[in-house]
Design a protein around this motif. Structure first.
Motif, PDB file in Angstrom:
ATOM      1  N   ASP A  57       0.823  -1.209   0.000  1.00 16.05           N
ATOM      2  CA  ASP A  57       0.000   0.000   0.000  1.00 16.05           C
ATOM      3  C   ASP A  57       0.856   1.258   0.000  1.00 16.05           C
TER       4      ASP A  57
ATOM      5  N   VAL B 104       0.991  -0.813  -4.809  1.00 17.86           N
ATOM      6  CA  VAL B 104      -0.453  -0.764  -5.044  1.00 17.86           C
ATOM      7  C   VAL B 104      -0.909   0.691  -5.113  1.00 17.86           C
TER       8      VAL B 104
ATOM      9  N   GLN C 297      -3.729   3.941  -5.146  1.00 14.68           N
ATOM     10  CA  GLN C 297      -4.735   4.384  -4.188  1.00 14.68           C
ATOM     11  C   GLN C 297      -6.068   3.694  -4.407  1.00 14.68           C
ATOM     12  N   ASP C 298      -6.305   3.195  -5.625  1.00 16.57           N
ATOM     13  CA  ASP C 298      -7.548   2.468  -5.915  1.00 16.57           C
ATOM     14  C   ASP C 298      -7.425   0.983  -5.596  1.00 16.57           C
ATOM     15  N   ARG C 299      -6.327   0.599  -4.925  1.00 17.12           N
ATOM     16  CA  ARG C 299      -6.072  -0.771  -4.479  1.00 17.12           C
ATOM     17  C   ARG C 299      -5.789  -1.731  -5.630  1.00 17.12           C
ATOM     18  N   THR C 300      -5.356  -1.202  -6.760  1.00 16.07           N
ATOM     19  CA  THR C 300      -5.021  -2.055  -7.889  1.00 16.07           C
ATOM     20  C   THR C 300      -3.524  -2.023  -8.173  1.00 16.07           C
TER      21      THR C 300
ATOM     22  N   THR D 112       4.951  -6.278   3.749  1.00 17.24           N
ATOM     23  CA  THR D 112       3.791  -5.440   4.002  1.00 17.24           C
ATOM     24  C   THR D 112       3.348  -5.476   5.453  1.00 17.24           C
TER      25      THR D 112
ATOM     26  N   ARG E 184       0.163  -5.520   5.847  1.00 19.05           N
ATOM     27  CA  ARG E 184      -1.128  -6.188   5.675  1.00 19.05           C
ATOM     28  C   ARG E 184      -1.156  -7.546   6.377  1.00 19.05           C
TER      29      ARG E 184
ATOM     30  N   TRP F  27      -5.653 -10.006   3.681  1.00 19.89           N
ATOM     31  CA  TRP F  27      -5.674  -8.908   2.715  1.00 19.89           C
ATOM     32  C   TRP F  27      -4.707  -9.101   1.554  1.00 19.89           C
TER      33      TRP F  27
ATOM     34  N   VAL G  79      -4.278  -8.857  -3.931  1.00 25.60           N
ATOM     35  CA  VAL G  79      -3.062  -8.450  -4.638  1.00 25.60           C
ATOM     36  C   VAL G  79      -2.547  -9.592  -5.501  1.00 25.60           C
TER      37      VAL G  79
ATOM     38  N   TRP H 183     -15.221  -2.573   5.309  1.00 26.39           N
ATOM     39  CA  TRP H 183     -15.021  -3.777   4.504  1.00 26.39           C
ATOM     40  C   TRP H 183     -14.855  -5.026   5.359  1.00 26.39           C
TER      41      TRP H 183
END
Length: 270
Positions: free
Chosen positions: A13, A17, A19-22, A45, A47, A51, A55, A129
């Motif tokens: 993040d 990755v 900001q749109d998580r892609t 990460t 994460r 999560w 990815v 989420w």
């Protein structure tokens, strides 16, 4: 660093990755070419494991992941944790008691089993989420302390992240590690000596790779130990001021501008 790195380590993040998580196609293609050329790739990460799969679904490769800020090393090929260094229950209880005595309104959550599960006090704010997610749920304070935790998550209302992390770190000096990876005011606590750097050093050692042969990318304070350990530590253009100040180099683009991919294309001459 005078030679081409044998290992590429990257945060997710704010780094790999967007900001749109892609993960962009350009970034995915660079990682594919590195893997095909025999360059080791390690995702590093904060994460939790739960999560990671969004990815992996976007990548053409499935590299090992150091998650929970170094507390767990995850192999997606076998869906297994190959190394774990959690906060043990006795230490977890002492950490929480110290913080409750010092910080008014403090509330906690824990990431268990490398982050396959999260348990939290009822008052701990959970992201939308994860509300009603099968692996996330409230427990009593006493129950929170009964099992090892990959990470302890600490909140106390609205806080400035840098100052709050410093306060938590001061309370826990010599007992545990405190850091943060966002501007949300949440502090992430790991077992003493556990950082992204400690876990990456272990993975590199197992692959007969030295620190000098590693390039690492990151953007937030939880990346600082890793960037300092690597032969070349690269801050994202969108990085935290402390990361920008400490890095060996800075990407020309942000995470939304494929900063990691652009840097690696130039480094490996793709």
């Amino acid at each position: 660093m005078t030679q081409t790195p044998r290992l590429v380590a990257t945060d997710l993040d704010g780094t790999l990755v967007g900001q749109d998580r892609t993960v962009s196609r350009r970034t995915a293609e660079v990682l594919r070419r590195l893997d095909a050329a025999g360059v080791l790739i390690v995702l590093v990460t904060g994460r939790p494991i739960r999560w990671l799969h969004p990815v992996y679904d976007q990548l053409p490769v499935a590299p090992i992941a150091i998650c929970a800020n170094g507390a767990a090393t995850y192999d997606p090929g076998t869906d297994s944790i190959v190394h774990s260094t959690p906060i043990e229950p006795g230490t977890l209880a002492e950490v929480c008691e110290r913080l409750r005595a010092k910080i008014p309104g403090v509330v906690f959550a824990v990431e268990r089993d490398g982050g396959r599960q999260m348990r939290h006090e009822a008052e701990f704010p959970v992201g939308p989420w994860e509300v009603n997610h099968h692996s996330v749920g409230p427990v009593s304070y006493a129950e929170l302390l009964t099992r090892p935790a990959a990470k302890l998550l600490v909140r106390a209302g609205v806080q400035q992240s840098d100052e709050f992390t410093a306060l938590v770190g001061e309370c826990l000096e010599g007992l545990a590690e405190a850091t943060h990876s966002s501007s949300s005011g949440m502090v992430e606590v790991s077992a003493a000596g556990v950082t992204k750097a400690s876990a990456l050093a272990r993975v590199a050692r197992e692959q007969a790779v030295t620190a000098h042969e590693v390039i690492a990318f990151g953007d937030m304070p939880n990346d600082l130990p890793m960037l300092a350990w690597a032969g070349r530590g690269i801050a994202m253009a969108n990085g935290h001021p402390a990361v920008l100040a400490a890095a060996h180099d800075i990407t020309a683009e942000t995470n939304d501008g494929d900063g990691v991919a652009v840097y690696l294309e130039q480094l490996y001459r793709y």
